[in-house]
Design an enzyme around this catalytic site. Structure first.
Site, short mmCIF file in Angstrom:
data_model
loop_
_atom_site.label_atom_id
_atom_site.label_comp_id
_atom_site.label_asym_id
_atom_site.label_seq_id
_atom_site.Cartn_x
_atom_site.Cartn_y
_atom_site.Cartn_z
N CYS A 1 0.86 -1.19 0.00
CA CYS A 1 0.00 0.00 0.00
C CYS A 1 0.90 1.24 0.00
CB CYS A 1 -0.89 -0.08 1.24
SG CYS A 1 -1.49 1.47 1.90
N CYS B 1 0.96 3.27 3.14
CA CYS B 1 1.57 2.42 4.17
C CYS B 1 3.08 2.43 4.03
CB CYS B 1 1.04 0.99 4.07
SG CYS B 1 -0.76 0.85 4.19
#
Length: 134
Positions: free
Chosen positions: A56, A59
């Site tokens: 991600c 992330c």
């Protein structure tokens, strides 16, 4: 055009997250520290849990922040990362709707703060300061 836009919005709202949570995984470690899910929050210690995924983009942006925060709060707070694409149970357990999500627990294990999306080091520091962690 209108149909495809409507479909895209419905896809995101109704099923996009479930596909994200189950769709990908990676063997690369993303965060500095991990804990068995059952051991979260860490007993007797303020705990920050970052629930995200190795692939991600927001992330991945959290990785250097998490590394700094872990060093800064070593011995004062537990900093934990959970990859919800590899293990879906924590996403269900913690009621995750988007990744990354950061959850802060006090030393008694009570959730005191939750944030969705990228979280800066300064914002993390602010939450810990409000919790009495310096």
């Amino acid at each position: 055009m209108r149909f495809s836009l409507t479909f895209a919005v419905l896809f995101i709202l109704m099923g996009g997250l479930s596909l994200l949570i189950s769709g990908c995984s990676s063997d690369e470690p993303v965060a500095p520290h991990s804990q068995p899910v059952g051991a979260i929050p860490v007993k007797g210690m303020p705990t920050m849990v970052d629930l995200g995924a190795n692939e991600c983009v927001p992330c991945k942006m959290m990785v250097p922040v998490m590394e700094k925060v872990e060093k800064k709060y070593q011995g004062k707070a537990a900093i934990v990362f959970i990859d919800v694409w590899k293990d879906k149970e924590p996403a269900k357990r913690f009621g995750i709707r988007a990744i990354p999500t950061q959850i802060f627990f006090d030393k008694e294990g009570k959730e005191v703060h939750r944030h969705e999306g990228f979280m800066s080091e300064a914002d993390i520091d602010r939450v810990f300061k409000q919790m009495g962690v310096s």
